[in-house]
Design a protein around this motif. Structure first.
Motif, mmCIF file in Angstrom:
data_model
loop_
_atom_site.group_PDB
_atom_site.id
_atom_site.type_symbol
_atom_site.label_atom_id
_atom_site.label_comp_id
_atom_site.label_asym_id
_atom_site.label_seq_id
_atom_site.Cartn_x
_atom_site.Cartn_y
_atom_site.Cartn_z
ATOM 1 N N GLU A 241 4.651 -40.988 -8.927
ATOM 2 C CA GLU A 241 4.410 -41.775 -7.717
ATOM 3 C C GLU A 241 3.775 -43.089 -8.122
ATOM 4 N N ARG A 242 4.174 -44.144 -7.452
ATOM 5 C CA ARG A 242 3.557 -45.433 -7.678
ATOM 6 C C ARG A 242 2.065 -45.340 -7.375
ATOM 7 N N GLY A 243 1.248 -45.930 -8.212
ATOM 8 C CA GLY A 243 -0.190 -45.912 -7.945
ATOM 9 C C GLY A 243 -0.915 -44.741 -8.586
ATOM 10 N N TYR A 244 -0.180 -43.766 -9.101
ATOM 11 C CA TYR A 244 -0.806 -42.665 -9.825
ATOM 12 C C TYR A 244 -0.428 -42.765 -11.299
ATOM 13 N N PRO A 245 -1.333 -42.386 -12.202
ATOM 14 C CA PRO A 245 -0.984 -42.484 -13.611
ATOM 15 C C PRO A 245 -0.130 -41.312 -14.111
ATOM 16 N N PHE A 246 0.008 -40.242 -13.322
ATOM 17 C CA PHE A 246 0.676 -39.065 -13.855
ATOM 18 C C PHE A 246 2.187 -39.189 -13.811
ATOM 19 N N ARG A 247 2.822 -38.695 -14.865
ATOM 20 C CA ARG A 247 4.272 -38.699 -14.947
ATOM 21 C C ARG A 247 4.732 -37.295 -15.300
ATOM 22 N N ILE A 248 5.754 -36.839 -14.593
ATOM 23 C CA ILE A 248 6.259 -35.488 -14.804
ATOM 24 C C ILE A 248 7.677 -35.570 -15.343
ATOM 25 N N LEU A 249 7.913 -34.845 -16.441
ATOM 26 C CA LEU A 249 9.260 -34.752 -16.992
ATOM 27 C C LEU A 249 9.822 -33.394 -16.596
ATOM 28 N N ARG A 250 10.963 -33.402 -15.907
ATOM 29 C CA ARG A 250 11.562 -32.149 -15.442
ATOM 30 C C ARG A 250 12.948 -31.972 -16.012
ATOM 31 N N GLY A 251 13.302 -30.734 -16.314
ATOM 32 C CA GLY A 251 14.669 -30.444 -16.728
ATOM 33 C C GLY A 251 15.495 -30.151 -15.493
ATOM 34 N N ALA A 252 16.617 -30.877 -15.308
ATOM 35 C CA ALA A 252 17.473 -30.609 -14.163
ATOM 36 C C ALA A 252 18.686 -29.798 -14.607
ATOM 37 N N LYS A 253 19.036 -29.931 -15.874
ATOM 38 C CA LYS A 253 20.139 -29.157 -16.443
ATOM 39 C C LYS A 253 19.827 -29.040 -17.920
ATOM 40 N N ASN A 254 20.064 -27.884 -18.496
ATOM 41 C CA ASN A 254 19.810 -27.747 -19.930
ATOM 42 C C ASN A 254 20.663 -26.632 -20.509
ATOM 43 N N ARG A 255 21.610 -26.995 -21.357
ATOM 44 C CA ARG A 255 22.451 -25.970 -21.963
ATOM 45 C C ARG A 255 21.703 -25.223 -23.055
ATOM 46 N N PHE A 256 20.547 -25.728 -23.460
ATOM 47 C CA PHE A 256 19.826 -25.097 -24.566
ATOM 48 C C PHE A 256 18.422 -24.655 -24.180
ATOM 49 N N GLY A 257 18.170 -24.451 -22.903
ATOM 50 C CA GLY A 257 16.829 -24.014 -22.527
ATOM 51 C C GLY A 257 16.711 -23.834 -21.029
ATOM 52 N N ALA A 258 15.518 -23.430 -20.585
ATOM 53 C CA ALA A 258 15.274 -23.219 -19.162
ATOM 54 C C ALA A 258 15.181 -24.568 -18.452
ATOM 55 N N THR A 259 15.412 -24.571 -17.136
ATOM 56 C CA THR A 259 15.354 -25.847 -16.419
ATOM 57 C C THR A 259 14.128 -25.970 -15.531
ATOM 58 N N ASP A 260 13.287 -24.929 -15.496
ATOM 59 C CA ASP A 260 12.152 -25.060 -14.578
ATOM 60 C C ASP A 260 10.896 -25.551 -15.301
ATOM 61 N N GLU A 261 11.032 -25.909 -16.560
ATOM 62 C CA GLU A 261 9.864 -26.340 -17.334
ATOM 63 C C GLU A 261 9.506 -27.788 -16.998
ATOM 64 N N ILE A 262 8.214 -28.103 -17.009
ATOM 65 C CA ILE A 262 7.845 -29.506 -16.822
ATOM 66 C C ILE A 262 6.975 -29.983 -17.987
ATOM 67 N N GLY A 263 7.012 -31.280 -18.208
ATOM 68 C CA GLY A 263 6.110 -31.899 -19.162
ATOM 69 C C GLY A 263 5.233 -32.861 -18.370
ATOM 70 N N VAL A 264 3.950 -32.893 -18.691
ATOM 71 C CA VAL A 264 3.044 -33.742 -17.924
ATOM 72 C C VAL A 264 2.451 -34.812 -18.837
ATOM 73 N N PHE A 265 2.468 -36.045 -18.363
ATOM 74 C CA PHE A 265 1.958 -37.186 -19.119
ATOM 75 C C PHE A 265 1.051 -38.017 -18.234
ATOM 76 N N GLU A 266 0.204 -38.805 -18.876
ATOM 77 C CA GLU A 266 -0.617 -39.747 -18.141
ATOM 78 C C GLU A 266 -0.370 -41.126 -18.745
#
Ligand code: TYD
Ligand code: MG
Length: 455
Positions: A241-266
């Motif tokens: 979101e604009r104005g927040y430092p947090f960034r979320i990386l989400r898998g929407a499709k993955n032939r080599f892994g699960a798609t519900d995993e997230i990565g969190v960054f600041e």
């Protein structure tokens, strides 16, 4: 007029038509159909004159194939979303709003992977080499042996990549590339599809992992790049979101892994910082939680994340009351409001309702229903929930509170962060020191909130 062999591709949705039209019959956009020459992709097998192939060689499902080797880039949050590192020969599409931090993330990924010994190239069609270098210096990555280039010509890029052996190649962005085999402009569906096709083929043939950046449009779809989602092995979305430092990386499709995993960054001055333990990140720990706030014990991917739902229910100044929601689904809010009204006797029809998920996180778990309902009821009744209380549970249209996945993990994480009580579905066993206030129906939960009765 349709010419022989000509097809028309919509630059907005990618649908292909045999006739030109002012409006795309598939998505309804105007003036988006552009002529494409239907052609066999270079390198595709020509049909042999005799029409005979060699025939398929079949294999059994039980035959063993070793797990694909992985390039672990060293950016752990990124590796996890990819399923434990990047698979050589695979293609990944990273989508996200302009400015969200895609280039920053991939520069870090390339630099870390290069430090770890992988041969990495970062090819930008958006920034000059000096700009990327300056950014790398600011982020403390200047020492990483990444091979940099600024180029938009697909032919030059493919030739350049032939000359050396690479493990990982970042292309920033797919919309800037152009192939001289096509007349359409860069960023058009034709060009994006052609460039991605060539790069994916190169990746498979030479065992190079390719990461393509794709900008998304306002409506949230990866337009243009959306037409290549089926070509790549993984589609990742970078959100914030604009104005927040947090960034979320989400898998929407993955032939080599699960798609519900997230990565969190600041996002900070030095680029993106990985957040290894995000469970308390989205909690406001300053001061007391007021009426209208409820802490949701959520699960994102494999990890518990606690996040505050904030609601404001106020008399409406207009004929049509307002409903505004940030970080949650509007349809879901409408449903919870209807259940509160119909099953719990809370009259909300003539009130403005605002619902906000703190910290800029987007929640999509059904388990958040009860937290949203609790926040709304707490605001409507002007009764705060206990400070040490977390909430989770799914709500059905009949007003039941249903169990959700991984309830014990939710309780354990809440206990770690100092919470001592959960408002939860009725059949949850307490996990000391967490006490559980069970509610089998939403009406029961609302009554408790109203009475402030929590023993
Ligand atoms: P960028 O990676 O260029 O976004 P994208 O490639 O998705 O378009 O990131 C741009 C934003 O990130 C920009 O607004 C500035 C911010 N930023 C920081 O706050 N700190 C940093 O160290 C860097 C590199 C960028
Ligand atoms: Mg960029």
């Amino acid at each position: 007029m349709a010419r022989d062999g000509a097809i028309y591709a919509c630059q907005s949705c990618g649908a292909v038509q045999s006739k030109w039209a002012g409006q795309c019959p598939a998505c309804g956009a105007w003036n988006t159909l552009v002529e494409e020459v239907a052609s066999r992709p270079p390198g595709a097998m020509a049909v042999s004159k005799t029409g005979r192939g060699r025939g398929l060689a079949f294999e059994g499902l039980a035959d063993t194939t070793p797990a694909p080797p992985r390039i672990t880039t060293g950016v752990e949050e990124f590796d996890r979303v990819c399923g434990g590192g990047v698979v050589p020969g695979s293609a990944i599409l990273l989508g996200g709003d302009p400015g969200v931090g895609k280039s920053t993330l991939l520069l870090q990924v390339a630099a870390q992977a290069a430090r770890g010994g992988a041969a990495c190239a970062y090819i930008s069609g958006e920034e000059a080499v000096e700009q990327i270098r300056a950014r790398a210096q600011r982020m403390g990555l200047a020492d990483a042996p990444v091979r940099l280039a600024a180029e938009t010509s697909l032919r030059e890029i493919l030739e350049g990549l032939k000359r050396d052996r690479f493990d990982l190649v970042v292309i920033d962005s797919i919309q800037t590339l152009w192939s001289d085999a096509h007349e359409a402009g860069p960023g058009s569906v034709t060009q994006v599809r052609a460039a991605a096709g060539e790069l994916v083929r190169m990746a498979k043939k030479r065992g190079v992992a390719v990461i393509l950046v794709g900008h998304v449009t306002k409506d949230g779809a990866i337009a243009g790049p959306r037409v290549i989602e089926h070509m790549v092995d993984a589609v990742l979305a970078f959100e914030g979101e604009r104005g927040y430092p947090f960034r979320i990386l989400r898998g929407a499709k993955n032939r080599f892994g699960a798609t519900d995993e997230i990565g969190v960054f600041e996002m900070g001055d030095m680029g993106l910082r990985e957040v290894r333990n995000p469970s308390a990140l989205f909690l406001d720990t300053s001061g007391e939680r007021a009426a209208g706030a409820a802490v949701f014990a959520g699960i994102e991917g494999s990890r518990p994340v606690l996040v505050e739902f904030q609601a404001l229910v106020a008399p409406s100044a207009y004929g049509t009351p307002r409903r505004a929601v940030v970080g949650w689904d509007t349809g879901r809010l409408a449903m919870v409001l209807a259940v509160l009204e119909a099953r719990c006797g809370l009259a909300l029809g003539d009130r403005d309702v605002y619902l906000n998920v703190a910290g800029g996180l987007r929640i999509s778990e059904p388990a958040a229903d009860l937290a949203a309902a609790a926040a709304l009821a707490s605001s409507a009744l002007d009764q705060a929930l206990p400070q040490d209380c977390v909430v989770f549970g799914e709500i059905s249209l009949s007003g039941e509170v249903r169990p959700v996945s991984r309830m014990e993990a939710r309780l354990k994480e809440a206990a770690k962060l100092g919470f001592r009580r959960a408002l939860a579905p009725s059949d949850v066993d307490p996990v000391p020191p967490m006490a559980v206030t069970g509610a089998s129906r939403l009406a029961e939960a609302v009554r408790r909130i109203g009475d402030g009765e929590w023993t």
